[in-house]
Design an enzyme around this catalytic site. Structure first.
Site, short mmCIF file in Angstrom:
data_model
loop_
_atom_site.label_atom_id
_atom_site.label_comp_id
_atom_site.label_asym_id
_atom_site.label_seq_id
_atom_site.Cartn_x
_atom_site.Cartn_y
_atom_site.Cartn_z
N ARG A 1 0.81 -1.24 0.00
CA ARG A 1 0.00 0.00 0.00
C ARG A 1 0.84 1.28 0.00
O ARG A 1 0.38 2.35 0.40
CB ARG A 1 -0.97 0.05 1.18
N ASN B 1 0.34 20.49 -20.74
CA ASN B 1 0.13 19.69 -21.95
C ASN B 1 0.26 20.52 -23.22
O ASN B 1 -0.14 20.07 -24.30
CB ASN B 1 -1.25 19.02 -21.92
N GLU C 1 -4.52 17.50 -11.64
CA GLU C 1 -4.92 17.91 -12.99
C GLU C 1 -6.43 18.06 -13.16
O GLU C 1 -7.05 17.46 -14.03
CB GLU C 1 -4.35 16.94 -14.05
N HIS D 1 0.82 13.88 -28.92
CA HIS D 1 0.35 12.52 -28.61
C HIS D 1 -0.26 11.86 -29.83
O HIS D 1 -0.08 10.65 -30.04
CB HIS D 1 -0.70 12.56 -27.49
N GLU E 1 10.63 19.92 -23.67
CA GLU E 1 9.80 20.24 -22.49
C GLU E 1 10.31 21.52 -21.81
O GLU E 1 9.52 22.27 -21.24
CB GLU E 1 9.80 19.07 -21.49
N HIS F 1 9.21 11.19 -27.53
CA HIS F 1 8.11 12.01 -27.04
C HIS F 1 8.37 13.52 -27.25
O HIS F 1 7.53 14.24 -27.78
CB HIS F 1 7.87 11.68 -25.56
N LYS G 1 7.32 23.75 -13.09
CA LYS G 1 6.46 22.57 -12.96
C LYS G 1 5.92 22.48 -11.52
O LYS G 1 4.74 22.20 -11.31
CB LYS G 1 7.20 21.29 -13.33
N ARG H 1 -3.24 22.49 -14.29
CA ARG H 1 -2.13 21.60 -14.64
C ARG H 1 -2.16 21.25 -16.12
O ARG H 1 -1.14 20.89 -16.70
CB ARG H 1 -2.15 20.34 -13.75
N LYS I 1 3.04 11.82 -10.96
CA LYS I 1 2.29 10.90 -11.83
C LYS I 1 3.14 9.65 -12.04
O LYS I 1 4.29 9.74 -12.47
CB LYS I 1 2.03 11.54 -13.20
N HIS J 1 1.05 18.94 -26.56
CA HIS J 1 0.86 17.50 -26.38
C HIS J 1 -0.36 16.94 -27.12
O HIS J 1 -0.45 15.74 -27.32
CB HIS J 1 0.78 17.14 -24.90
N1 LIG Z 1 5.23 10.78 -14.93
C1 LIG Z 1 5.21 11.87 -15.69
O1 LIG Z 1 4.75 12.94 -15.28
C2 LIG Z 1 5.79 11.77 -17.06
C3 LIG Z 1 6.00 12.93 -17.81
C4 LIG Z 1 6.61 12.82 -19.05
C5 LIG Z 1 6.99 11.56 -19.52
N2 LIG Z 1 6.76 10.45 -18.77
C6 LIG Z 1 7.17 9.12 -19.23
O2 LIG Z 1 8.58 9.13 -19.35
C7 LIG Z 1 8.98 8.17 -20.32
C8 LIG Z 1 10.03 8.77 -21.20
O3 LIG Z 1 11.14 9.12 -20.42
P1 LIG Z 1 12.59 9.38 -21.05
O4 LIG Z 1 12.46 10.31 -22.17
O5 LIG Z 1 13.49 9.72 -19.93
O6 LIG Z 1 12.94 7.98 -21.70
P2 LIG Z 1 13.71 6.68 -21.15
O7 LIG Z 1 13.48 6.49 -19.72
O8 LIG Z 1 13.37 5.58 -22.07
O9 LIG Z 1 15.23 7.07 -21.38
C9 LIG Z 1 15.71 7.28 -22.69
C10 LIG Z 1 16.95 6.44 -22.97
O10 LIG Z 1 18.07 7.00 -22.31
C11 LIG Z 1 18.74 6.01 -21.55
N3 LIG Z 1 19.35 6.72 -20.43
C12 LIG Z 1 18.74 7.20 -19.33
N4 LIG Z 1 19.61 7.94 -18.62
C13 LIG Z 1 20.78 7.89 -19.26
C14 LIG Z 1 22.06 8.47 -19.01
N5 LIG Z 1 22.28 9.30 -17.99
N6 LIG Z 1 23.06 8.21 -19.87
C15 LIG Z 1 22.84 7.42 -20.95
N7 LIG Z 1 21.65 6.87 -21.26
C16 LIG Z 1 20.64 7.11 -20.41
C17 LIG Z 1 17.65 5.04 -21.20
O11 LIG Z 1 18.18 3.78 -20.85
C18 LIG Z 1 16.85 5.01 -22.49
O12 LIG Z 1 17.45 4.16 -23.43
C19 LIG Z 1 7.72 7.74 -21.03
O13 LIG Z 1 7.35 6.46 -20.59
C20 LIG Z 1 6.68 8.77 -20.59
O14 LIG Z 1 5.38 8.24 -20.55
C21 LIG Z 1 6.17 10.54 -17.55
ZN LIG Z 2 5.64 15.66 -22.32
#
Ligand SMILES: NC(=O)c1ccc[n+]([C@@H]2O[C@H](COP(=O)([O-])OP(=O)(O)OC[C@H]3O[C@@H](n4cnc5c(N)ncnc54)[C@H](O)[C@@H]3O)[C@@H](O)[C@H]2O)c1
Ligand SMILES: [Zn+2]
Length: 362
Positions: free
Chosen positions: A121, A245, A237, A252, A185, A265, A227, A241, A143, A248
């Site tokens: 939990r 987006n 949201e 998206h 972003e 993304h 943020k 909030r 999130k 987006h």
């Molecule tokens: N929770 C939220 O509010 C929120 C907001 C935006 C995006 N997201 C989510 O985030 C994800 C995308 O995140 P991302 O863009 O970080 O992608 P990711 O986590 O896939 O990382 C991108 C790549 O970089 C590599 N990597 C990470 N750190 C590294 C480093 N320091 N050196 C070398 N390689 C490294 C990873 O292994 C991966 O191959 C999506 O799933 C999306 O839905 C969530």
């Molecule tokens: Zn985004």
């Protein structure tokens, strides 16, 4: 030590942004009431660079860390891998006071956060984001989610971390393409909230892309600040909030229409921000020169501002899909000027179509 406080009553937490902070994790966490057993969730790419210094610092502070790996990729952000993580947590005897540490990009942050939110939990959750996107966006705001075959981030919750530790040095090993994607972003924050930050970005984009640490630390700090302010006003949201987006709606749709394969993304968001600006321009709500400034900054950071090879007929339905199936109005976040956006509900479909046509490179 540059830090921010996200004020959400008893769910408040600090964000520490400092080169080298990764190596101080153990010392920082020893100030929290945590069990000695602690779980690091990461992936093989990130752990090759950063696991050892993290484990050293945890052990030095008297923790007994275990590590669980998720394979690298968005396709592993799902319930199968959540179950494996629960197995590892149980096998390593994590209790209600054991923290889960996410070491990685947004994928790791989202799945580790979901596991932390649900194991027994909810156990204390620590974010150590290592991509620019995760440092300025996904690690803040609570999130957490995993994907379902029918859609992205469908299974999730709001679950705030107890602390976010941002070490800009980790960006040294990040791909240029990932750095640009995260930068989209950052540009977003400038457009939605802070015109002078946008100007700072325009003056320093080349330094950002070269990996200049002090500039990176500055832009991460300002992004987190924006943020945090938005999240403090609207954690779940229900209203404001939504301005996060910006870019987006089209973004998206582009991602979904290309089966999440063609664009990062941030790249899709970049195209989406240009699309939103064009819509605003056509509706007489934004000016051409500001639109050009946005395009110029995105281009200089290596981001796309238009797309090829996807039919507009494929993208268009995705813009409406979610809204129609949940009986919601389509809302566009449109720029009024650099530094301010508005939520607009009456965007004519023809305008959206026209803009997509303009953005589809011949
Ligand atoms: N929770 C939220 O509010 C929120 C907001 C935006 C995006 N997201 C989510 O985030 C994800 C995308 O995140 P991302 O863009 O970080 O992608 P990711 O986590 O896939 O990382 C991108 C790549 O970089 C590599 N990597 C990470 N750190 C590294 C480093 N320091 N050196 C070398 N390689 C490294 C990873 O292994 C991966 O191959 C999506 O799933 C999306 O839905 C969530
Ligand atoms: Zn985004």
């Amino acid at each position: 030590m540059p830090q921010l406080k996200v004020s959400l009553g008893e769910r408040s937490y600090r964000i520490i942004i400092q080169p080298g902070v990764l190596k101080r994790t153990g010392e920082i966490l020893s100030n929290f009431p945590l069990s000695k057993t602690i779980m690091v969730i990461t992936n093989p790419t990130v752990s090759a660079f950063y696991l050892e210094p993290l484990l050293d610092s945890l052990v030095q502070a008297g923790f007994n860390p275990s590590v669980s790996h998720v394979l690298d990729g968005e396709e592993y952000k799902n319930l199968d891998w959540v179950r494996r993580l629960y197995d590892d947590l149980l096998m390593n005897r994590m209790d209600r006071g054991s923290a889960v540490i996410a070491l990685g990009g947004g994928v790791i942050g989202d799945i580790a956060g979901f596991v932390a939110a649900t194991y027994m939990r909810g156990v204390p959750f620590v974010q150590i984001p290592t991509t620019l996107l995760a440092q300025v966006d996904s690690s803040i705001g609570g999130k957490v989610a995993v994907n379902h075959p029918k859609g992205k981030n469908i299974i999730g919750s709001f679950y705030q971390p107890i602390i976010v530790l941002i070490d800009p040095c980790t960006l040294r090993t990040l791909d240029k393409r990932e750095l640009s994607a995260g930068f989209a972003e950052v540009v977003k924050y400038g457009v939605i909230k802070d015109g002078s930050f946008f100007s700072f970005l325009s003056e320093n984009v080349e330094r950002v892309m070269e990996g200049n640490l002090s500039i990176l630390a500055k832009i991460i700090l300002r992004s987190c600040e924006i943020k945090k302010e938005v999240v403090e006003r609207d954690e779940r949201e229900r209203g404001i909030r939504a301005i996060l987006n910006y870019g987006h709606t089209i973004g998206h749709a582009l991602e979904a229409a290309s089966h999440y394969r063609r664009f990062k993304h941030g790249e899709a968001v970049s195209i989406g921000m240009v699309g939103a600006a064009k819509i605003a321009l056509k509706m007489g709500r934004f000016d051409r020169e500001s639109g050009m400034r946005q395009i110029d900054l995105l281009r200089r950071s290596g981001l796309p501002v238009e797309f090829k090879e996807i039919d507009i007929d494929e993208i268009f339905p995705f813009i409406f899909r979610d809204k129609k199936s949940y009986n919601e109005e389509l809302r566009f976040i449109l720029p009024k000027r650099i530094g301010e956006v508005e939520i607009v509900t009456n965007v004519p479909e023809e305008v959206i179509l026209q803009v997509l046509k303009e953005q589809r490179a011949r």
